[in-house]
Design an enzyme around this catalytic site. Sequence first.
Site, PDB file in Angstrom:
ATOM      1  CG  ASP A   1      -1.845   1.161   1.302  1.00 49.20           C
ATOM      2  OD1 ASP A   1      -2.716   1.267   0.415  1.00 49.20           O
ATOM      3  OD2 ASP A   1      -1.721   1.994   2.222  1.00 49.20           O
TER       4      ASP A   1
ATOM      5  CD  GLU B   1      -2.247   2.735  -3.357  1.00 51.06           C
ATOM      6  OE1 GLU B   1      -3.236   3.435  -3.621  1.00 51.06           O
ATOM      7  OE2 GLU B   1      -1.939   2.405  -2.198  1.00 51.06           O
TER       8      GLU B   1
END
Length: 569
Positions: A232, A269
Site C-alpha cells: 500500500d 501502489e
Amino acid sequence: MTLHCGGVTRALEHDPERAGWWSGEAEASDGTRYGFTLDGGPVLPDPRSRRQPDGPDGLSAVVDHGRYAWRAAWQGRALPGAVLYELHVGTYTPEGTLDAAAERLGHLVELGVTHVELMPVCPFPGWHGWGYEGVSLWAVHEPYGGPEALKRFVDRAHGLGLGVVLDVVHNHLGPSGNYLPAFGPYFTETHHTPWGAAVNLDAPGSDEVRAFLVGSALAWLRDYRIDGLRLDAVHALRDTRAYHFLEELSTAVDGLAAELGRPLFLIAESDLNDPRIVTPRTEHGLGLHAQWNDDFHHALHTTLTGESQGYYGDFAREPFAALAKTLTGGFFHDGTYSNFRGRHHGRPLNRTEVAAHRLLGYAQTHDQVGNRAQGDRLSAALSSGHLACAAALTLTGPFTPMLFMGEEWAAGTPWQFFTDHTDPELAEAVRLGRRREFAAHGWAKEDVPDPQDPATWERSCLDWSEPEREPHARVLAWYRRLIVLRKEQADLTDPDLADIKVAYDEEARWLAFRRGDVRVAVNLGKEPAAIPLGTRRARVLAAWEPVEAPGPDGLLHVPGESCVVLTQE
C-alpha cells in the site's frame, strides 16, 4: 520488561548480544495467551503477535504454524499472464468471513481469473472496516476467522488453481490499538505522512524497524503460502538511505522464492510514476515486480464519465488522447505538467525494457469506488454498453488486468467507506472528517453515508442473486468471454508496449488499437461509428452488439456504446 504467559509472570533480561532487546523463556503451546509489561504499565500485546483473539487491545496468542496440514500441492503461479481480482473479505459475502469467501471461489474459477487479491486482513478495531487501519502486522483479523481461516482460504484457492495476493500496509498503523511506539522507535518525526509521523526507515533505530517489516512480509509468503503482496502507498515509505527499503524487501522476497522453489512477487501502489520501482535491481532499480497504474484508470474513467474534478482534471482536456498515451507509454504523466499537483510529474518508461505486465490496469478498485462520496460504482451511472467498453479496454489492453469484486456483473450495490471504531472520539472524528471532506466539494452532510452506521457496511455487501438475472448476467458473460480471449490470443499477453498502435477520434468518441493480429475497437458515442481498421480481412472474435467484419473499404461499423474484438486473417 515483564512477560505474562499462560498465567505465569517472568521478568525478562537484557540480551547481551543485541542492544535494545530483552529475552526470556516460558512454556507455551498453540493458543497460549501472553503479553508484555513495560516499566510497570499495562499488559500489552506482542508487536510480532501471530494472533489477537480478543482484538488489537487484547492479549496475544501463540500460533503453531506446523499444526496445519496443507492439502493442495502448489508450485506457485507467476504474475505474467495473470488476471487479478481484488476482494474485500468483509463484503464479498454477507457472512464477511474467509471461510464464506472460500465457498465462493468457484465463481472466480468460472470467470477465468488467475489470482485473488485480498484487501488487508491484519487485526483492526471493531468488526467491519476496510483493513487499512490494521495493527499486528503478523496476525489475521479474528472476525474474518483468524490464522487458520486464512490458511483454509489459501489452501482452497490453490486447490482450484488460483494464486493468492495479499494487500499489506507498511506505511502506517492504527491509530487505535497501535502499541509499537512503546516498544521502540518504530516511527520518526523526521518525516511526516498523511497519517502523521512516518514509519522509521532511515532514522536511528531503523535497522530493527526494517527487519520487522521484512519479517512480516516473508511470514505471509512462507507461513500462509501467499503468492504475492500488494504494498500500500509505497510513496509514503519515506527513506533517504542509499539502500532503499523497497530494494531490501524485493531482495528478501526473491531470496525466499529461490529457497521455496516457487514464484513470489511484489506489487506496489505508487503515485510517483517512477520507472525505478519496477526496474530490476541489476539495472539500478528497486526490483519490485509490478505496480498499480492509476494513470490508465484516470484516463479511462474520464473518457467514460466526462468527470473532471480533482486529479481527473489532468486527463479531461483530451481524454481519448490521454487514454491512447497510457496504452502505448504506460504513464500519462511522464515528466509532463500536472495542474492537479501544480508541478511536473513522473518520468518516462523505457518501453523496450519495461514489460507491460509490470503495470496493472483496471477500471475500478476499492480506492476509486470507495473514496467517492457515496461509493458509487461505474454501473451506477453508465450504460451496459459503456461498461462493456471499459471491460474490453481493461482485459485486452497491454497491462496485467485487475477487476474489483462485483465489477464483472455490473453490481448494483455500492462500495462505501465504513468503519467500526470502538473509540467514540475516533469514530466521531472519522465521521466528521469524512463529511467535511466532501462538503468542500458541494455535498450535503446527509448525503454522505455515516461510516460508523452498520447500514453503510450492509449496503456494501455484494448481492449474489444479481449474476443470475439481467442485465448483470449479460455483463458477466462478456467478462468471461474477454478473459477466454486473453488466454487464447497470444498477442493479448505480449509484453511489448512499443508494438501497440492506437487511433482515436475525440469528437466521434471512438478508439481502436492493434496488438499483433488482434484489433480492438470501442465506440463510446451514442451514434454508430465507421472506424478505419486498417485491414480488409478480419474475423470477429467477440462483439457487445452484432457487428459485421470490415468490408472492402476497410471500415468497421460499430454501433453506439459498443465494442468489438477482431483478429486479422
